[in-house]
Enzyme design. Structure first.
Site, PDB file in Angstrom:
ATOM      1  N   ARG A   1      19.331  82.917  16.293  1.00  0.00           N
ATOM      2  CA  ARG A   1      19.234  82.116  17.417  1.00  0.00           C
ATOM      3  C   ARG A   1      20.270  82.523  18.761  1.00  0.00           C
ATOM      4  O   ARG A   1      19.476  82.229  20.077  1.00  0.00           O
ATOM      5  CB  ARG A   1      20.199  80.700  17.203  1.00  0.00           C
ATOM      6  CG  ARG A   1      20.482  79.598  18.005  1.00  0.00           C
ATOM      7  CD  ARG A   1      21.036  78.012  17.326  1.00  0.00           C
ATOM      8  NE  ARG A   1      21.519  78.683  16.398  1.00  0.00           N
ATOM      9  CZ  ARG A   1      22.958  78.939  16.141  1.00  0.00           C
ATOM     10  NH1 ARG A   1      23.494  79.388  17.505  1.00  0.00           N
ATOM     11  NH2 ARG A   1      23.682  79.047  15.326  1.00  0.00           N
TER      12      ARG A   1
ATOM     13  N   TYR B   1       5.493  66.039  36.022  1.00  0.00           N
ATOM     14  CA  TYR B   1       4.735  66.412  34.756  1.00  0.00           C
ATOM     15  C   TYR B   1       5.176  65.466  34.451  1.00  0.00           C
ATOM     16  O   TYR B   1       6.424  65.042  34.348  1.00  0.00           O
ATOM     17  CB  TYR B   1       4.981  67.708  34.297  1.00  0.00           C
ATOM     18  CG  TYR B   1       4.991  67.621  33.034  1.00  0.00           C
ATOM     19  CD1 TYR B   1       3.070  67.916  33.066  1.00  0.00           C
ATOM     20  CD2 TYR B   1       5.693  67.802  31.958  1.00  0.00           C
ATOM     21  CE1 TYR B   1       2.699  67.959  31.703  1.00  0.00           C
ATOM     22  CE2 TYR B   1       5.430  68.199  31.134  1.00  0.00           C
ATOM     23  CZ  TYR B   1       4.019  67.985  30.118  1.00  0.00           C
ATOM     24  OH  TYR B   1       3.277  68.281  29.571  1.00  0.00           O
TER      25      TYR B   1
ATOM     26  N   ASP C   1       9.529  73.888  39.552  1.00  0.00           N
ATOM     27  CA  ASP C   1       8.715  74.558  38.205  1.00  0.00           C
ATOM     28  C   ASP C   1       7.617  74.802  39.109  1.00  0.00           C
ATOM     29  O   ASP C   1       7.026  74.197  39.827  1.00  0.00           O
ATOM     30  CB  ASP C   1       8.079  72.648  37.385  1.00  0.00           C
ATOM     31  CG  ASP C   1       7.971  72.865  36.745  1.00  0.00           C
ATOM     32  OD1 ASP C   1       6.194  73.600  36.190  1.00  0.00           O
ATOM     33  OD2 ASP C   1       7.445  72.212  36.095  1.00  0.00           O
TER      34      ASP C   1
ATOM     35  N   LYS D   1       1.756  77.575  29.583  1.00  0.00           N
ATOM     36  CA  LYS D   1      -0.003  77.601  30.780  1.00  0.00           C
ATOM     37  C   LYS D   1      -0.104  79.137  30.703  1.00  0.00           C
ATOM     38  O   LYS D   1      -0.560  79.587  29.966  1.00  0.00           O
ATOM     39  CB  LYS D   1       0.079  76.058  31.836  1.00  0.00           C
ATOM     40  CG  LYS D   1       1.312  74.887  31.774  1.00  0.00           C
ATOM     41  CD  LYS D   1       0.593  74.351  30.652  1.00  0.00           C
ATOM     42  CE  LYS D   1       1.113  73.024  30.009  1.00  0.00           C
ATOM     43  NZ  LYS D   1       2.484  72.749  30.608  1.00  0.00           N
TER      44      LYS D   1
HETATM   45  C1  LIG Z   1       2.952  71.323  30.562  1.00  0.00           C
HETATM   46  C2  LIG Z   1       4.268  71.580  31.444  1.00  0.00           C
HETATM   47  C3  LIG Z   1       5.967  71.388  31.916  1.00  0.00           C
HETATM   48  C4  LIG Z   1       6.161  70.365  30.062  1.00  0.00           C
HETATM   49  O1  LIG Z   1       5.940  72.270  29.238  1.00  0.00           O
HETATM   50  P1  LIG Z   1       5.955  72.231  27.933  1.00  0.00           P
HETATM   51  O2  LIG Z   1       5.806  73.495  27.150  1.00  0.00           O
HETATM   52  O3  LIG Z   1       5.125  71.130  26.613  1.00  0.00           O
HETATM   53  O4  LIG Z   1       7.112  71.809  27.230  1.00  0.00           O
HETATM   54  C5  LIG Z   1       6.371  70.828  32.273  1.00  0.00           C
HETATM   55  N1  LIG Z   1       5.987  71.483  33.427  1.00  0.00           N
HETATM   56  C6  LIG Z   1       4.644  71.510  33.865  1.00  0.00           C
HETATM   57  C7  LIG Z   1       4.208  71.014  35.312  1.00  0.00           C
HETATM   58  C8  LIG Z   1       3.929  71.524  32.893  1.00  0.00           C
HETATM   59  O5  LIG Z   1       2.521  71.672  33.172  1.00  0.00           O
END
Ligand SMILES: *Cc1c(COP(=O)(O)O)cnc(C)c1O
Length: 386
Positions: free
Chosen positions: A55, A108, A181, A206
Site C-alpha cells: 500500500r 465530469y 483535470d 482514458k
Molecule cells: C472518467 C473521468 C474521471 C473519473 O475517473 P475514473 O477513473 O472513472 O474514476 C474524472 N474526470 C474526467 C474528465 C473523466 O473523464
C-alpha cells in the site's frame, strides 16, 4: 538511459524511459508486475530500496508514478485505483471542514457527485463556475475559504476551454491552488503545470491507459510540501493502483504520443466531414476557428484532441437514431481508447443533470474518435446520418 539524462529529453523519450531503469539483476527492460504485498527486511527496519508494504509503495507502481511525473513536467506523481480515488485523496489532503472549492459548471459527472454528495457531507462546500469565463471563476471564489479552483479543459461534452495561465493567476491571488483535470487533453497535448497550475489530476482510465482495459487515476504536483501531504494521504487512505493496473497503465503511457497524433488526425477528418454534412446543425471542436475557445486552445494545447461533439437536425429522435445505427463506432460511455465510441450525453453520461442548469442539448452526440481507419469512420457516420 539514466534518469538524470531524462530531464532534458523530449516527451516521447520521457514517456518510454522515465521512472524505470532496466532491472539490475535480470536486465528486464519492462518493469515486472511485482505481485507482492510485503518485502523481506534485512534486519528490523532494514528496508531494501524503501519497500516495506505494497500500500505504501510497490516497484511496479513506483515506475508508473515516475513516468507520470515526467510526462506532466512535475516533481512527483501518484497513481490511484481510479480517477475519483485520486480526486478524493487530493481533496482530503488539501481541504478541511469549512473550506470551499470552485468547480466547473459542467464538471465530469463523477467529480460533481464527489463534491455534491460526498465532500459536502464533510463540510467542504463547492460552487460551480464556467471554466471559459475567468471573471465568473473569480466571482465564485470565497476569499479566505476557497482552497482549490478546479477546472477541466476541454470540458465534457461541450468542449469549453479554460485559460490555464489566467485561471492560475486568479486562484493564486486568492491563495488557492489551481487543479486541472487533464484527462481530455492528456499530457501529450497539454501540460498544465508548465502554465502555472499547481496540481494535475487524471483519469488514466482514458487516454493515458488508452486501451479501455484498466481503471486508474493520477495526481501530479511540483511543490515539495504538497507532494508530501499527498504521499501521506495516499498511504493513509490506501486507494492505490495495484501492480497489475499500474503495469497496464504504464504500458499505455509509452505510446501516448503516437496514439494522440492519430486520435487528432482522425478527429480532424471527422470534423471536416460533419461540418459539411447537411444533417448536422453544429460541430463543436476546439480546433474550429469559430469555437469560442479556439485561440486559448491554440496557445496551450499542441493539437485539439480526439473528442468531437455535434448536434443533428431532427432533435432527440434523430440523435438517438444515429447512435443506434453506427457499427464501427461502438455505443458506449468512457473515452480515450483505441476503439471509437459514440454516445448520447443527454440520456447516458449526463442523464443525471437533466432538468438542471447543467443540462446538455438533447440533439447532442459525443464521439471519442479512436484509431480505426479514418475512411471507415467517415463511412460509418455517413451511413448512420443517412
Ligand atoms: C472518467 C473521468 C474521471 C473519473 O475517473 P475514473 O477513473 O472513472 O474514476 C474524472 N474526470 C474526467 C474528465 C473523466 O473523464
Amino acid at each position: 538511459m539514466s534518469q538524470n539524462e531524462l530531464s532534458k529529453a523530449g516527451f516521447e523519450t520521457r514517456a518510454i524511459h522515465a521512472g524505470y531503469d532496466p532491472d539490475p539483476t535480470t536486465g528486464a527492460v519492462i518493469p515486472p508486475i511485482f505481485a507482492t504485498s510485503t518485502y523481506k527486511q534485512d534486519g528490523v527496519g532494514g528496508l531494501r530500496g524503501g519497500y516495506e508494504y505494497s500500500r505504501s509503495a510497490n516497484p511496479t507502481r513506483t515506475a508508473l508514478e515516475g513516468a507520470l511525473a515526467a510526462v506532466e513536467d512535475g516533481e512527483r506523481g501518484f497513481a490511484f485505483a481510479s480517477g475519483l480515488a485520486g480526486e478524493d485523496t487530493l481533496v482530503r489532503a488539501t481541504c478541511r471542514p469549512g473550506d470551499h472549492v470552485v468547480i466547473p459548471d459542467d464538471a465530469y459527472g463523477g467529480t460533481f457527485r464527489l463534491f455534491d454528495k460526498v465532500e459536502q457531507e464533510w463540510g467542504i462546500e463547492h460552487s460551480p463556475a464556467p471554466v471559459d469565463d475567468v471573471d465568473a471563476v473569480r466571482a465564485a471564489i470565497r476569499p479566505g475559504r476557497t482552497k482549490l479552483v478546479w477546472v477541466e479543459t476541454p470540458t465534457n461534452p461541450m468542449l469549453s476551454i479554460g485559460d490555464i495561465e489566467a485561471l492560475a493567476a486568479v486562484a493564486h491571488d486568492a491563495g488557492a491552488l489551481l487543479v486541472v483535470d487533464n484527462t481530455f487533453a492528456s499530457p501529450y497535448l497539454q501540460q498544465p503545470l508548465t502554465l502555472g497550475a499547481d496540481v494535475v489530476v487524471h483519469s488514466t482510465t482514458k487516454y493515458v491507459g488508452g486501451h479501455s482495459d484498466v481503471v486508474g487515476g493520477a495526481v501530479v504536483v511540483r511543490d515539495h510540501d504538497l507532494a508530501e501531504k499527498i504521499a501521506y494521504h495516499q498511504n493513509a487512505i490506501g486507494a492505490v493502483s495495484g501492480p497489475f493496473d499500474s503495469f497496464l497503465t504504464h504500458r499505455g503511457l509509452k505510446t501516448l504520443a503516437v496514439r494522440m497524433e492519430r486520435h487528432c488526425d482522425n478527429a480532424e477528418r471527422i470534423v471536416e466531414f460533419l461540418s459539411a454534412h447537411p444533417a448536422v446543425r453544429e460541430v463543436i471542436y476546439p480546433g474550429l476557428p469559430d469555437h469560442p475557445g479556439h485561440d486559448v486552445a491554440s496557445r496551450q494545447m499542441r493539437r485539439y484532441g480526439g473528442m468531437v461533439s455535434f448536434r443533428v437536425d431532427g432533435g432527440v429522435e434523430r440523435a438517438l437514431d444515429v447512435c443506434d445505427r453506427t457499427t464501427v463506432f461502438t455505443l458506449g460511455e468512457s473515452l480515450g481508447g483505441v476503439e471509437s465510441l459514440i454516445e448520447h450525453p443527454g440520456r447516458m453520461t449526463h442523464a443525471s443533470v437533466a432538468g438542471t442548469d447543467l443540462e446538455v442539448p438533447d440533439d447532442l452526440i459525443r464521439l471519442s474518435v479512436g484509431l480505426e481507419t479514418a475512411d471507415d469512420l467517415l463511412a460509418d457516420l455517413d451511413r448512420a446520418l443517412g
